[in-house]
Design a protein around this motif. Structure first.
Motif, PDB file in Angstrom:
ATOM      1  N   LYS A   7       0.826  -1.211   0.000  1.00  0.00           N
ATOM      2  CA  LYS A   7       0.000   0.000   0.000  1.00  0.00           C
ATOM      3  C   LYS A   7       0.855   1.254   0.000  1.00  0.00           C
ATOM      4  N   HIS A   8       1.895   1.275   0.834  1.00  0.00           N
ATOM      5  CA  HIS A   8       2.754   2.454   0.913  1.00  0.00           C
ATOM      6  C   HIS A   8       3.490   2.692  -0.397  1.00  0.00           C
ATOM      7  N   CYS A   9       4.030   1.632  -1.001  1.00  0.00           N
ATOM      8  CA  CYS A   9       4.777   1.795  -2.246  1.00  0.00           C
ATOM      9  C   CYS A   9       3.870   2.149  -3.413  1.00  0.00           C
ATOM     10  N   SER A  10       2.657   1.599  -3.439  1.00  0.00           N
ATOM     11  CA  SER A  10       1.750   1.867  -4.550  1.00  0.00           C
ATOM     12  C   SER A  10       1.205   3.288  -4.499  1.00  0.00           C
ATOM     13  N   GLN A  11       0.965   3.810  -3.306  1.00  0.00           N
ATOM     14  CA  GLN A  11       0.412   5.153  -3.194  1.00  0.00           C
ATOM     15  C   GLN A  11       1.373   6.225  -3.684  1.00  0.00           C
ATOM     16  N   SER A  12       2.667   6.016  -3.495  1.00  0.00           N
ATOM     17  CA  SER A  12       3.659   7.020  -3.881  1.00  0.00           C
ATOM     18  C   SER A  12       4.334   6.727  -5.211  1.00  0.00           C
ATOM     19  N   PHE A  13       3.950   5.659  -5.892  1.00  0.00           N
ATOM     20  CA  PHE A  13       4.559   5.311  -7.173  1.00  0.00           C
ATOM     21  C   PHE A  13       4.312   6.416  -8.194  1.00  0.00           C
ATOM     22  N   PRO A  14       5.296   6.836  -9.015  1.00  0.00           N
ATOM     23  CA  PRO A  14       6.613   6.211  -9.244  1.00  0.00           C
ATOM     24  C   PRO A  14       7.735   6.756  -8.357  1.00  0.00           C
ATOM     25  N   LEU A  15       7.424   7.573  -7.351  1.00  0.00           N
ATOM     26  CA  LEU A  15       8.464   8.059  -6.454  1.00  0.00           C
ATOM     27  C   LEU A  15       8.956   6.934  -5.549  1.00  0.00           C
TER      28      LEU A  15
END
Length: 354
Positions: A7-15
């Motif tokens: 969840k954390h990685c997907s919300q800020s993707f592509p950063l």
């Protein structure tokens, strides 16, 4: 833990996103029981073109920053007060198509293995690969040989030849197993069952009190249905993107190689000048001896000439490791397309004339 990381990685993707892991070290197994994201720091608005790069650089360097270290210690202190696992076991980061072998990851992992615990790991979640339907989560740790070489900062050609150190020896990939809690396992067993009657406010659904009251699930149809989209012959878009990244990594590798060749040419020129100066000084001293004069010192070349500093080969080794990562991904993407091409090969070839 896995769902929180996704969840954390997907919300800020592509950063790039990072966080730390807590758990416990049980003999030869490192158990991760919780994860927390590092707080984001917004840079001052100076140049809108470079704002995204600044944010990514700050997020990539977050695990070793002093402020996040204080935040991490405070969070672990709070977890110990409620009597849960509060041992730091590593950190996690997001990636895009396997682009994670860089100096930020090496410095972060070296900081954790040196300062906290040599058994800490780095979890890498590839958001782009996971969007295809299969979870991409890998665990890495720096090898002891690389830890020693990085601590001494010895990445010259001579030191690498003596130690026989290769770019394959930088990272150690560890086996990763995901376990569900017993409560979640029981909930997943309930999910396939379909209600026999429509639940209303007057007729609520019956909730089982134990596992023995669960209805049998062996007669239920399989949730996997035929998916015709997997038979398409179009080139995977991830394959073309990975190929572009592979070409960029190869260009970076050639740039590092050209820098090293320029150093070798500069060193050869300086050594030729030193040799010519030493021969001239020896001839001058020979003439001075014949005239019974004091010979001049022959080590003045160390003050007159300065040899160029040999560049570190670490960047080149990281580029080689990244090229290998991209090549493996291209091999994996191309395998599926090639298999489908062979399956319909007879329809693609022209018919034979009788």
């Amino acid at each position: 833990v896995v769902m929180k990381i996704i969840k954390h990685c997907s919300q800020s993707f592509p950063l790039i996103t990072t966080g730390f892991l807590v758990g416990m070290d049980a003999k030869s197994t490192l158990e991760v029981t919780n994860s927390f994201p590092f707080p984001t720091v917004d840079p001052p608005p100076t140049d809108t073109y470079h704002d995204s790069n600044n944010i990514s650089q700050l997020a990539a360097a977050a695990p070793r920053s002093k402020a996040n270290g204080i935040y991490q210690n405070e969070m672990i202190k709070k977890l110990r007060e409620v009597n849960v696992d509060a041992n730091n076991v590593g950190w996690y980061t997001s990636a895009n198509l396997g682009n994670f072998v860089n100096m930020n990851m090496i410095e972060n992992q070296f900081h954790y293995q040196k300062e906290l615990n040599e058994r800490t790991v780095a979890l890498v979640h590839d958001v782009s690969r996971s969007s295809q339907g299969s979870l991409s989560l890998r665990a890495f740790r720096l090898s002891p040989a690389f830890m020693l070489a990085y601590k001494e900062n010895k990445f010259t050609v001579e030191s690498l030849q003596k130690s026989s150190f290769r770019y394959q020896d930088i990272l150690q990939e560890l086996p990763l197993q995901i376990h569900n809690s017993h409560l979640l396992t029981s909930f997943l067993h309930i999910l396939p069952t379909t209600p026999t009657t429509t639940a209303t406010s007057m007729n609520p659904p019956k909730i089982p009190n134990s596992l023995s009251e669960l209805p049998p699930t062996h007669n239920l149809p399989s949730p996997l249905h035929p998916n015709l989209s997997t038979l398409t012959l179009s080139i995977d878009p991830f394959l073309s993107q990975t190929s572009d990244l592979l070409l960029e990594a190869i260009e970076s590798h050639h740039t590092e190689l050209n820098n090293h060749q320029y150093y070798q040419r500069s060193l050869a020129r300086e050594q030729a000048k030193i040799t010519a100066w030493q021969q001239k000084r020896k001839a001058e001293n020979a003439s001075r001896v014949l005239t019974k004069q004091t010979p001049l010192p022959e080590d003045e070349w160390q003050r007159l000439f300065k040899l160029p500093t040999e560049p570190s080969r670490l960047e080149g080794m990281l580029n080689s490791r990244q090229v290998e990562q991209y090549a493996r991904q291209v091999d994996g993407f191309a395998a599926g397309v090639t298999g489908k091409m062979f399956a319909v090969r007879s329809n693609l070839l022209p018919e034979k004339m009788e």
